[in-house]
Enzyme design. Structure first.
Site, PDB file in Angstrom:
ATOM      1  N   HIS A  72       0.826  -1.198   0.000  1.00  0.00           N
ATOM      2  CA  HIS A  72       0.000   0.000   0.000  1.00  0.00           C
ATOM      3  C   HIS A  72       0.866   1.257   0.000  1.00  0.00           C
ATOM      4  O   HIS A  72       1.969   1.271   0.558  1.00  0.00           O
ATOM      5  CB  HIS A  72      -0.932   0.013   1.219  1.00  0.00           C
ATOM      6  CG  HIS A  72      -2.150  -0.841   1.040  1.00  0.00           C
ATOM      7  ND1 HIS A  72      -2.836  -1.395   2.094  1.00  0.00           N
ATOM      8  CD2 HIS A  72      -2.812  -1.236  -0.080  1.00  0.00           C
ATOM      9  CE1 HIS A  72      -3.865  -2.095   1.635  1.00  0.00           C
ATOM     10  NE2 HIS A  72      -3.860  -2.007   0.322  1.00  0.00           N
ATOM     11  N   HIS A 138      -4.692  -9.079   5.016  1.00  0.00           N
ATOM     12  CA  HIS A 138      -4.929  -7.637   4.889  1.00  0.00           C
ATOM     13  C   HIS A 138      -5.720  -7.445   3.604  1.00  0.00           C
ATOM     14  O   HIS A 138      -6.154  -8.421   2.992  1.00  0.00           O
ATOM     15  CB  HIS A 138      -3.571  -6.891   4.876  1.00  0.00           C
ATOM     16  CG  HIS A 138      -3.694  -5.393   4.915  1.00  0.00           C
ATOM     17  ND1 HIS A 138      -4.603  -4.749   5.714  1.00  0.00           N
ATOM     18  CD2 HIS A 138      -3.009  -4.403   4.242  1.00  0.00           C
ATOM     19  CE1 HIS A 138      -4.481  -3.436   5.544  1.00  0.00           C
ATOM     20  NE2 HIS A 138      -3.517  -3.215   4.658  1.00  0.00           N
ATOM     21  N   ASP A 192      -0.755  -2.582  14.765  1.00  0.00           N
ATOM     22  CA  ASP A 192      -1.701  -1.773  14.000  1.00  0.00           C
ATOM     23  C   ASP A 192      -2.867  -1.315  14.889  1.00  0.00           C
ATOM     24  O   ASP A 192      -3.550  -2.135  15.492  1.00  0.00           O
ATOM     25  CB  ASP A 192      -2.201  -2.661  12.844  1.00  0.00           C
ATOM     26  CG  ASP A 192      -3.257  -2.017  11.976  1.00  0.00           C
ATOM     27  OD1 ASP A 192      -3.517  -0.818  12.126  1.00  0.00           O
ATOM     28  OD2 ASP A 192      -3.823  -2.741  11.118  1.00  0.00           O
ATOM     29  N   HIS A 365      -8.184  -3.999   8.412  1.00  0.00           N
ATOM     30  CA  HIS A 365      -7.524  -3.829   9.710  1.00  0.00           C
ATOM     31  C   HIS A 365      -8.292  -4.544  10.818  1.00  0.00           C
ATOM     32  O   HIS A 365      -9.513  -4.639  10.791  1.00  0.00           O
ATOM     33  CB  HIS A 365      -7.403  -2.344  10.044  1.00  0.00           C
ATOM     34  CG  HIS A 365      -6.605  -1.566   9.055  1.00  0.00           C
ATOM     35  ND1 HIS A 365      -5.246  -1.396   9.161  1.00  0.00           N
ATOM     36  CD2 HIS A 365      -6.976  -0.930   7.909  1.00  0.00           C
ATOM     37  CE1 HIS A 365      -4.812  -0.671   8.132  1.00  0.00           C
ATOM     38  NE2 HIS A 365      -5.845  -0.386   7.363  1.00  0.00           N
TER      39      HIS A 365
END
Length: 551
Positions: A72, A138, A192, A365
């Site tokens: 990303h 993800h 995260d 996430h």
């Protein structure tokens, strides 16, 4: 004295984006992720925001490697700018390396860069560090976490992740390996924090497929789908359901085309033969045989969907009855841009369907339930929440305490702060230079706070230029002429402009009499008098630029 492990975030704390974490032990440095951020609304003209890497440039000779968690932009986007100053080998999984390769080719850096492809389960040595790649789920293929080992201990760096028991491809996150690391003993975990405010679990990517099926089944309209270009599994589901119902698929948007090119070449996407067609071929097909996949889910001005909506796309115009499926949620800060595009689609009498009507998007996430599972498996001695704004970091710290962690063992840090870890302690001990560097066109870092302040001033109040021609001894030859931009429309404010001319003439005469030939004093006097007059008269403070031409 025993060496300490230093961890420094140069991005990704108190913000979403531009993730960059530095690990330092003795004379060795490794870097995890080199991401970019997107400009705020008040950053006029700025294209991209990247981390301040002056600390890395200063220590360039000690950098052993760059490791990338996934492909990303907020984790790889700053690479072309960083690699101008730093030369270190880059380690990444196949999909991430494929996207990086495209980026480096575009910036003509591929030949100068050592890019090494790794698989989940591999371990790489970089100086005193060893870095193990661990498979995670993800919203992009080939995402990994890292187990980073050095003589001080093991640090788990999760990257972006969620727990998806039924992923479209790649298998479930390797929870067993996280559990093994927890049993071996983990010094610290950086995790995260993006979805830490959401209770429960993030839905599986596979759940979106049923919604697509329902929207394609029996539909006699042209279907246009927009989603994140990097979400290969989502694009795969759209292509699969289009093929199932006999539709041809056309792609528009450069980042979407690149993502599909890389993922098909590497085998991450399976496109049935004959399904993909060129965009200019869809004119010859009936509406119920067309599916267009496009960029623009965030309302970006130059994206393909935005250009379609506002009639500036060369090949596709929105037609009444088109079914436009928005398979993404607005990133915080993009709500207005997305709303503008949606309103324009409604004006064109398109049918717009987004996640409010059907489950058309799932996050990449982890929510609270998944974060708790990872905390329970890894059992870190120290915890550092990352990848979030202040509210996310503090909420994640609270969640760690709920899991039984000692509050003294949790470090909520900021960019530029140096965290020092030993086997028995973790504390913030200092700072290094950190912040934002603005990329504007080809310029990197040449637009700073002063330029942005001027741009903001111009945007809010406009500009007045006073042009006067004078001889060296102060005799006025012509002027002052008044030029305005973004202040008032001259024809509708003739009385005000006349007052301005009279004031400018008066100030000019007075100042020339007092300071003959002193151009700087003349400019200052004109600027001050005009600013005072305009504020009293209009309550506005335009930028005033006196220009004196010597003849």
């Amino acid at each position: 004295m025993a060496e300490k492990l230093k961890i420094i975030s140069l991005g990704g704390l108190d913000e979403i984006g531009k993730n960059l974490t530095v690990y330092e032990y003795g004379n060795d440095i490794i870097v995890v992720d080199v991401g970019m951020g997107f400009p705020d609304d008040d950053m006029y003209g700025i294209d991209v925001v990247i981390p301040d890497i002056s600390y890395l440039i200063k220590n360039a000779g000690r950098i052993r490697a760059i490791f990338l968690t996934h492909g990303h932009e907020d984790h790889i986007g700053a690479l072309p700018y960083v690699l101008r100053s730093i030369n270190a080998p880059i380690y990444a999984t196949r999909m991430t390396a494929g996207l990086v390769r495209l980026k480096l080719e575009e910036h003509r850096l591929l030949d100068k860069t050592k890019l090494i492809t790794c698989e989940a389960g591999e371990t790489i040595r970089a100086g005193k560090f060893t870095v193990e790649f661990i498979h995670v789920n993800h919203s992009i293929a080939d995402a990994v976490a890292f187990a980073i080992k050095c003589p001080v201990g093991t640090v788990v760096h999760t990257g972006d992740f969620k727990i998806d028991p039924t992923p479209i491809s790649g298998g479930m996150i390797d929870l067993a390996r996280f559990g093994e690391l927890g049993k071996e003993g983990v010094l610290a975990m950086l995790a995260d924090s993006t979805n830490v405010e959401r209770p429960g679990f993030t839905n599986s990517e596979r759940s979106v497929g049923n919604s697509f099926d329902a929207l394609f089944r029996g539909c006699d309209k042209r279907i246009i789908v927009t989603t994140f270009a990097s979400n290969v599994d989502r694009i795969q589901q759209v292509i699969s359901v289009a093929a199932k119902y006999g539709r041809k698929v056309a792609i528009t948007g450069r980042s979407m085309e690149n993502a599909i090119k890389v993922s098909t070449e590497l085998g991450y996407m399976n496109v049935p033969k004959g399904v993909l067609v060129e965009l200019n071929h869809i004119k010859n097909l009936p509406k119920d045989k067309i599916c267009i996949i496009t960029t623009g889910s965030q309302g970006e001005t130059m994206s393909a969907l935005s250009r379609m909506a506002f009639n500036t796309h060369r090949q596709v115009e929105i037609q009444p009855g088109d079914r436009v499926i928005i398979s993404a949620s607005a990133i915080p800060g993009n709500e207005n841009s997305v709303g503008n595009v949606i309103n324009e689609l409604y004006r064109k009498n398109a049918e717009v369907i987004n996640e409010r009507e059907l489950p058309l998007h799932v996050s990449g996430h982890a929510c609270q339930g998944e974060l708790k599972i990872l905390h329970a498996l890894v059992k870190p001695k120290f915890f550092i929440p990352v990848h979030g704004e202040q509210r996310h970091l503090k909420t994640h710290a609270k969640l760690a305490q709920q899991m039984g962690m000692n509050p003294n063992n949790i470090l909520v840090s900021s960019i530029g702060k140096v965290m020092e870890l030993t086997p028995s302690s973790a504390k913030i001990t200092g700072t290094v230079p950190a912040g934002q560097v603005f990329v504007d066109g080809y310029g990197v870092g040449d637009v700073g706070a002063v330029v942005l302040r001027d741009r903001k001033h111009l945007a809010e109040d406009g500009m007045i230029v006073l042009v006067t021609s004078m001889t060296a001894d102060g005799l006025v030859v012509s002027g002052p002429d008044i030029i305005t931009r973004g202040f008032v429309y001259v024809k509708e404010s003739e009385a005000l402009m006349e007052e301005l001319r009279q004031l400018a003439n008066r100030v000019l005469e007075d100042t020339v009499a007092r300071y003959p030939g002193d151009f700087p004093a003349l400019k200052t006097a004109m600027k001050d008098e005009m600013a005072s007059f305009l504020y009293k008269k209009t309550h506005r403070s335009p930028m005033i630029l006196p220009v004196i031409m010597e003849v």
